[in-house]
Design a protein around this motif. Structure first.
Motif, mmCIF file in Angstrom:
data_model
loop_
_atom_site.group_PDB
_atom_site.id
_atom_site.type_symbol
_atom_site.label_atom_id
_atom_site.label_comp_id
_atom_site.label_asym_id
_atom_site.label_seq_id
_atom_site.Cartn_x
_atom_site.Cartn_y
_atom_site.Cartn_z
ATOM 1 N N ILE A 89 0.871 -1.180 0.000
ATOM 2 C CA ILE A 89 0.000 0.000 0.000
ATOM 3 C C ILE A 89 0.903 1.224 0.000
ATOM 4 C CG2 ILE A 89 -1.838 1.234 1.191
ATOM 5 C CD1 ILE A 89 -2.541 -1.412 2.606
ATOM 6 N N THR A 90 0.826 2.024 -1.057
ATOM 7 C CA THR A 90 1.798 3.104 -1.228
ATOM 8 C C THR A 90 1.209 4.487 -0.970
ATOM 9 O OG1 THR A 90 1.410 2.925 -3.620
ATOM 10 C CG2 THR A 90 3.367 1.845 -2.744
ATOM 11 N N GLY A 91 0.615 4.643 0.202
ATOM 12 C CA GLY A 91 0.246 5.965 0.676
ATOM 13 C C GLY A 91 -1.149 6.450 0.343
ATOM 14 N N ASP A 92 -1.565 7.480 1.080
ATOM 15 C CA ASP A 92 -2.887 8.096 0.966
ATOM 16 C C ASP A 92 -3.990 7.056 1.099
ATOM 17 O OD1 ASP A 92 -1.589 10.483 0.729
ATOM 18 O OD2 ASP A 92 -2.219 10.907 -1.319
ATOM 19 N N LEU A 93 -3.835 6.205 2.079
ATOM 20 C CA LEU A 93 -4.880 5.251 2.427
ATOM 21 C C LEU A 93 -6.117 6.004 2.911
ATOM 22 C CD1 LEU A 93 -5.745 2.283 2.951
ATOM 23 C CD2 LEU A 93 -4.636 2.459 5.186
ATOM 24 N N VAL A 94 -5.890 7.133 3.573
ATOM 25 C CA VAL A 94 -6.967 7.992 4.052
ATOM 26 C C VAL A 94 -6.909 9.319 3.314
ATOM 27 C CG1 VAL A 94 -7.028 6.956 6.344
ATOM 28 C CG2 VAL A 94 -5.511 8.893 5.906
ATOM 29 N N ASP A 95 -7.939 10.139 3.507
ATOM 30 C CA ASP A 95 -7.967 11.485 2.945
ATOM 31 C C ASP A 95 -8.027 12.472 4.101
ATOM 32 O OD1 ASP A 95 -9.218 14.022 1.741
ATOM 33 O OD2 ASP A 95 -8.777 12.808 -0.023
ATOM 34 N N ALA A 96 -7.087 13.389 4.143
ATOM 35 C CA ALA A 96 -6.984 14.311 5.270
ATOM 36 C C ALA A 96 -8.179 15.245 5.383
ATOM 37 C CB ALA A 96 -5.695 15.130 5.158
ATOM 38 N N GLU A 97 -8.895 15.474 4.269
ATOM 39 C CA GLU A 97 -10.018 16.407 4.281
ATOM 40 C C GLU A 97 -11.328 15.742 4.701
ATOM 41 O OE1 GLU A 97 -9.610 19.639 3.866
ATOM 42 O OE2 GLU A 97 -7.468 19.243 3.625
ATOM 43 N N ARG A 98 -11.420 14.436 4.563
ATOM 44 C CA ARG A 98 -12.656 13.719 4.934
ATOM 45 C C ARG A 98 -12.257 12.351 5.472
ATOM 46 N NH1 ARG A 98 -13.183 10.705 0.246
ATOM 47 N NH2 ARG A 98 -12.173 11.598 -1.582
ATOM 48 N N THR A 99 -11.564 12.382 6.578
ATOM 49 C CA THR A 99 -10.933 11.179 7.116
ATOM 50 C C THR A 99 -11.949 10.203 7.695
ATOM 51 O OG1 THR A 99 -8.994 12.494 7.669
ATOM 52 C CG2 THR A 99 -9.190 10.340 8.726
ATOM 53 N N ASP A 100 -11.792 8.944 7.328
ATOM 54 C CA ASP A 100 -12.599 7.861 7.883
ATOM 55 C C ASP A 100 -11.648 6.712 8.212
ATOM 56 O OD1 ASP A 100 -14.310 5.769 8.466
ATOM 57 O OD2 ASP A 100 -15.743 6.263 6.879
ATOM 58 N N LEU A 101 -11.162 6.702 9.452
ATOM 59 C CA LEU A 101 -10.200 5.673 9.852
ATOM 60 C C LEU A 101 -10.820 4.282 9.782
ATOM 61 C CD1 LEU A 101 -8.268 7.245 12.875
ATOM 62 C CD2 LEU A 101 -7.707 7.307 10.438
ATOM 63 N N ASP A 102 -12.084 4.170 10.129
ATOM 64 C CA ASP A 102 -12.730 2.860 10.122
ATOM 65 C C ASP A 102 -12.751 2.264 8.722
ATOM 66 O OD1 ASP A 102 -13.197 2.915 12.846
ATOM 67 O OD2 ASP A 102 -15.206 3.782 12.648
#
Length: 294
Positions: A89-102
């Protein structure tokens, strides 16, 4: 009178034609943002150990909290069909503007059930106040987080070096005088050390390709460019972060000397909420060892 009727019919015909073209483009764009595909890349070389011949590496990049099916069922199914030996997995798994960790962790849980999964950060993780929480949760699930870390992968007594380079935004947000390239160069050389084994690098940033080449990395997995977001026939990507218009490294395989870099078009979107002529992709890379008589 007949001429006016003919002109009116012609105007109606052209209006319907325009409507059909616009409708077709809308349908094509909507489909193209959800129709996940697998792109297969083959990389050969005499430095690839014989034990790694045929190794299948699936790459997921720039998910940006996108969800394909309940609990990522569609994405996980497509990933499973690749039958990977490892997943990166090469980054930006999440989005900083609409983060959903789950949502991010749901994908990670599915990935580790398929194969050993390795992760490196992107620029969105560098902007994420909860990154420490995300890292801890990923490691608890079983994902191997490579934050400026090198390790050995061993198969049947032979080894390759796997390196993860953290996104430079964790250290420096601006690159006015080429500091990012110099910083990446110094980190890479330290992580690689004196060992001369085949080197696989996970690094979010394709624009640093010349640095990877200079350091003698054999194979790089990268993302960040989103395929240029809008792909034009015979031209390629239109725009990419840190590369600007008509990016040099937007999608596919790039080779310079002994260094190969595969750039994933990624899966999700961020600032620009849609992509055009640019389907989201999983990359499946297969290694072929010339030492096995290829």
């Amino acid at each position: 009178m007949k001429r006016k009727v003919l002109e009116s019919k012609r105007a109606i015909f052209y209006a319907w034609m325009l409507f059909a073209v616009l409708l077709g483009m809308i349908i094509w764009t909507v489909w193209g943002n959800t129709a996940l595909m697998v792109s297969t890349v083959d990389v050969s070389g005499s430095r690839i150990p014989g034990a790694f011949d045929g190794l299948r590496i699936a790459q997921v990049s720039d998910l940006h909290n996108a969800v394909f099916g309940k609990d990522h069922a569609k994405l996980i199914h497509k990933l499973s069909e690749c039958e990977p030996d490892i997943i990166v997995i090469t980054g930006d798994l999440v989005d900083a503007e609409r983060t959903d960790l789950d949502a991010a962790l749901d994908f990670a849980k599915g990935a580790v059930e398929i194969a050993d999964t390795y992760y490196v950060t992107g620029n969105h993780e560098a902007c994420l106040p909860q990154y420490g929480e995300l890292q801890t949760a990923l490691e608890r699930i079983g994902v191997i987080v490579l934050d400026d870390v090198s390790m050995q992968l061993e198969y049947h007594g032979e080894r390759v070096m796997l390196i993860g380079l953290s996104d430079p935004d964790f250290t420096r947000k601006r690159d006015i005088l080429g500091e990012v390239s110099a910083m990446a160069d110094a980190k890479l050389r330290e992580l690689m050390g004196e060992e001369d084994s085949y080197t696989i690098l996970l690094s979010h940033r394709p624009e640093l390709f010349e640095t990877y080449v200079s350091c003698g990395v054999d194979l790089v997995f990268s993302g960040h460019a989103h395929g240029g977001q809008f792909r034009l026939p015979f031209v390629g990507g239109l725009i990419a972060p840190n590369q600007g218009l008509f990016p040099k490294y937007d999608s596919g395989l790039y080779v310079d000397g002994g260094t190969s870099m595969v750039v994933s078009r990624g899966i999700g979107n961020s600032i620009i909420p849609f992509r055009f002529n640019n389907r989201p992709e999983i990359v499946l890379l297969v290694l072929h060892s010339d030492s096995n008589g290829r």
